[in-house]
Design a protein around this motif. Sequence first.
Motif, PDB file in Angstrom:
ATOM      1  N   UNK A 267       0.146   5.335 -10.060  1.00 42.09           N
ATOM      2  CA  UNK A 267       0.154   5.751  -8.657  1.00 42.09           C
ATOM      3  C   UNK A 267      -0.963   5.069  -7.876  1.00 42.09           C
ATOM      4  N   UNK A 268      -2.129   4.916  -8.488  1.00 42.53           N
ATOM      5  CA  UNK A 268      -3.234   4.217  -7.820  1.00 42.53           C
ATOM      6  C   UNK A 268      -2.879   2.759  -7.566  1.00 42.53           C
TER       7      UNK A 268
ATOM      8  N   UNK B  11      -2.493   0.950  -3.955  1.00 40.19           N
ATOM      9  CA  UNK B  11      -3.210  -0.277  -3.610  1.00 40.19           C
ATOM     10  C   UNK B  11      -2.231  -1.353  -3.144  1.00 40.19           C
ATOM     11  N   UNK B  12      -1.074  -1.447  -3.807  1.00 37.63           N
ATOM     12  CA  UNK B  12      -0.049  -2.422  -3.396  1.00 37.63           C
ATOM     13  C   UNK B  12       0.450  -2.117  -1.990  1.00 37.63           C
ATOM     14  N   UNK B  13       0.688  -0.837  -1.704  1.00 35.37           N
ATOM     15  CA  UNK B  13       1.177  -0.453  -0.380  1.00 35.37           C
ATOM     16  C   UNK B  13       0.128  -0.743   0.687  1.00 35.37           C
ATOM     17  N   UNK B  14      -1.134  -0.436   0.399  1.00 33.37           N
ATOM     18  CA  UNK B  14      -2.191  -0.712   1.370  1.00 33.37           C
ATOM     19  C   UNK B  14      -2.326  -2.209   1.618  1.00 33.37           C
ATOM     20  N   UNK B  15      -2.230  -3.018   0.562  1.00 36.44           N
ATOM     21  CA  UNK B  15      -2.326  -4.472   0.717  1.00 36.44           C
ATOM     22  C   UNK B  15      -1.159  -5.007   1.533  1.00 36.44           C
ATOM     23  N   UNK B  16       0.044  -4.521   1.271  1.00 37.34           N
ATOM     24  CA  UNK B  16       1.219  -4.975   2.015  1.00 37.34           C
ATOM     25  C   UNK B  16       1.110  -4.581   3.481  1.00 37.34           C
ATOM     26  N   UNK B  17       0.704  -3.339   3.748  1.00 30.47           N
ATOM     27  CA  UNK B  17       0.557  -2.898   5.137  1.00 30.47           C
ATOM     28  C   UNK B  17      -0.532  -3.683   5.853  1.00 30.47           C
ATOM     29  N   UNK B  18      -1.597  -4.015   5.149  1.00 27.43           N
ATOM     30  CA  UNK B  18      -2.657  -4.839   5.727  1.00 27.43           C
ATOM     31  C   UNK B  18      -2.121  -6.232   6.058  1.00 27.43           C
ATOM     32  N   UNK B  19      -1.315  -6.793   5.163  1.00 29.44           N
ATOM     33  CA  UNK B  19      -0.711  -8.110   5.396  1.00 29.44           C
ATOM     34  C   UNK B  19       0.198  -8.069   6.618  1.00 29.44           C
ATOM     35  N   UNK B  20       0.996  -6.996   6.745  1.00 30.07           N
ATOM     36  CA  UNK B  20       1.868  -6.857   7.917  1.00 30.07           C
ATOM     37  C   UNK B  20       1.050  -6.846   9.202  1.00 30.07           C
TER      38      UNK B  20
END
Length: 124
Positions: free
Chosen positions: A65-66, A70-79
């Motif tokens: 889950x962590x 982290x993957x979701x936060x990185x993807x949203x940051x990239x967006x």
Amino acid sequence: MATHSREQGLRVHHLTNLGGLVAIAGLDSEPPDLLLGALLKIASDLSNSNVELRRQLASLGRKKLDERGAEKRAFNSWLRANNLHNLTLSSEQIARIVDALGSPAPSDRSALVPALNAALDGAR
């Protein structure tokens, strides 16, 4: 239009999250009878497991889950960094945009997105 109580909404949200856990575990393509059988077996095994095994399993799940978070936060940051936005349009809406850009909208729904991209390229 059906309405539901706050408690019902919370229950639906909880059940949706559980479905997400099935997907994260990579089991979302399994047939429902096999998946339920596996979950029943796991439930039985967990009820007979010791505290240490439960702790290890929880640690494994928390790590996944962590990583997922982290993957979701990185993807949203990239967006955000690339000024990209998620947008969901119906086929009818895409056809109307293509028409509004001066191109004929194809009747084949699978050709709508390429037609939209072409119309946008032509509008430059």
